[in-house]
Design a protein around this motif. Structure first.
Motif, PDB file in Angstrom:
ATOM      1  N   LYS A 195    -116.974 -77.756 -93.734  1.00 49.50           N
ATOM      2  CA  LYS A 195    -118.089 -78.383 -93.008  1.00 49.50           C
ATOM      3  C   LYS A 195    -117.658 -79.585 -92.162  1.00 49.50           C
ATOM      4  O   LYS A 195    -118.357 -79.967 -91.224  1.00 49.50           O
ATOM      5  N   THR A 244    -126.800 -73.709-102.472  1.00 47.70           N
ATOM      6  CA  THR A 244    -127.118 -75.025-101.899  1.00 47.70           C
ATOM      7  C   THR A 244    -126.344 -75.263-100.607  1.00 47.70           C
ATOM      8  O   THR A 244    -126.870 -75.839 -99.651  1.00 47.70           O
ATOM      9  N   HIS A 245    -125.077 -74.832-100.565  1.00 45.41           N
ATOM     10  CA  HIS A 245    -124.274 -74.985 -99.348  1.00 45.41           C
ATOM     11  C   HIS A 245    -124.894 -74.234 -98.176  1.00 45.41           C
ATOM     12  O   HIS A 245    -124.767 -74.654 -97.024  1.00 45.41           O
ATOM     13  N   ARG A 246    -125.563 -73.114 -98.451  1.00 44.53           N
ATOM     14  CA  ARG A 246    -126.072 -72.258 -97.379  1.00 44.53           C
ATOM     15  C   ARG A 246    -127.537 -72.526 -97.040  1.00 44.53           C
ATOM     16  O   ARG A 246    -127.898 -72.595 -95.869  1.00 44.53           O
ATOM     17  N   ILE A 247    -128.399 -72.652 -98.072  1.00 39.88           N
ATOM     18  CA  ILE A 247    -129.835 -72.741 -97.797  1.00 39.88           C
ATOM     19  C   ILE A 247    -130.509 -73.954 -98.441  1.00 39.88           C
ATOM     20  O   ILE A 247    -131.701 -74.178 -98.225  1.00 39.88           O
ATOM     21  N   LYS A 266    -130.900 -77.197 -98.001  1.00 41.62           N
ATOM     22  CA  LYS A 266    -130.847 -78.420 -97.179  1.00 41.62           C
ATOM     23  C   LYS A 266    -131.589 -79.593 -97.834  1.00 41.62           C
ATOM     24  O   LYS A 266    -131.256 -80.743 -97.600  1.00 41.62           O
ATOM     25  N   ARG A 267    -132.618 -79.284 -98.631  1.00 40.67           N
ATOM     26  CA  ARG A 267    -133.435 -80.354 -99.209  1.00 40.67           C
ATOM     27  C   ARG A 267    -132.946 -80.788-100.598  1.00 40.67           C
ATOM     28  O   ARG A 267    -133.523 -81.676-101.210  1.00 40.67           O
ATOM     29  N   HIS A 273    -126.547 -81.620-106.228  1.00 39.28           N
ATOM     30  CA  HIS A 273    -125.646 -80.519-105.872  1.00 39.28           C
ATOM     31  C   HIS A 273    -124.257 -80.737-106.470  1.00 39.28           C
ATOM     32  O   HIS A 273    -123.682 -79.832-107.085  1.00 39.28           O
TER      33      HIS A 273
END
Length: 318
Positions: free
Chosen positions: A187, A262-265, A267-268, A274
């Protein structure tokens, strides 16, 4: 030309630890340290007992020994680095050391998943085909399954650091994580990371879906066989063992799935939550596995007691 060359503007990364909870690092180090000590001592004891006791030189215990080695390896690639951050504020990690840690963590994690499949298969054969157990699970097959487990992890993860080497890092070298995790490193790149992300998803999904599917199938067949047992006592004993094994498997896969999603979807999802879950799936299962697979296994439990009593007798005689 610059976009096609292997360039990194940074020779090192800065590992934050637990983002947002830096003020608690000293306290968070306590469970990390205790889990690491439990992992090394618990798994080390299992390896020692299986090695010393010839009656335990059977497929089930060979797999358990392999799992114990892998658990120590997983914890040793993660916990010491985290404790450096929490205790010594040693946040800087060299670029190549970061890639090495990432490679080892993911390789050992995939190996652990494969070993859990092998152990589920072992239990399936022992319970559903007890008369053919010795002919199906021979020592050469056990060795091959162990080697395939390690080879699969090593080969599948190898492209990850090689693909990262091709990326450029322009402005960010701060990894908001407690260790070098694949997506956390990817990232930060300032070039196109589509190939890295796609390959990461392919590896994660192929491992998780295949392994969970095979483990689920094995335990489904096991439970079918258990419920057909005429003895209520034997049935409850088998169910208790299966329940403990399934709980250990869930502790391994649920935090891993949470981190992956969590890495993909996610965001919140707060970064601190995480990272805590991402750390749990590397630190908790290795500490818990000796209790589940060791303490719940009568042969190992008995041998541990005998081992310590023998030592105490020798000390008292001297």
């Amino acid at each position: 030309m610059e976009g096609n060359t292997t360039i990194s503007n940074f020779s090192s990364f800065f590992l934050v630890g637990i983002p947002g909870l830096e003020f608690l690092h000293c306290w968070l180090s306590i469970p990390v340290f205790l889990l690491y000590i439990m992992t090394v001592m618990g798994n080390g004891l299992i390896i020692l007992v299986i090695r010393e006791e010839s009656s335990l030189h059977q497929p089930m215990f060979y797999f358990l020994c392999m799992l114990a080695f892998d658990d120590i390896a997983i914890a040793s690639t993660t916990a010491p680095r985290m404790l450096d951050i929490f205790w010594l504020d040693a946040h800087v990690i060299e670029f190549d050391a970061c890639l090495a840690q990432m490679y080892l963590i993911h390789t050992f994690s995939i190996t652990e998943s494969a070993l859990l499949v092998a152990m589920a298969f072992d239990r399936y054969v022992a319970i559903c085909h007890p008369l053919h157990y010795a002919t199906i699970l021979t020592t050469p097959l056990v060795i091959r399954l162990g080697l395939v487990s390690v080879a699969r992890g090593a080969i599948m993860v190898l492209p990850c650091p090689l693909l990262i080497k091709r990326l450029r890092y322009c402005t960010q070298n701060v990894i908001r994580h407690s260790y070098c995790e694949h997506m956390a490193v990817v990232k930060l790149a300032c070039t196109n990371t589509y190939i890295n992300r796609s390959y990461g998803i392919f590896v994660a999904l192929s491992v998780i879906l295949l392994d969970i599917g095979l483990i689920s199938l094995s335990y489904f067949k096991i439970l079918q066989a258990v419920f057909r047992l005429s003895s209520k006592e034997a049935r409850s004993k088998a169910l208790g063992t299966c329940a403990a094994h399934i709980c250990a498997i869930l502790i391994t896969y649920i935090p891993a799935l949470f981190s992956f999603l969590t890495h993909r979807i996610g965001k919140r999802v707060p970064p601190s939550l995480h990272i805590i879950f991402a750390s749990i799936y590397l630190l908790v299962p290795p500490a818990v596995n000796p209790l589940v697979y060791g303490v719940k296994t009568k042969q190992i439990r008995d041998r541990v007691v005998i081992l310590f009593f023998r030592k105490n007798d020798k000390i008292s005689n001297h």
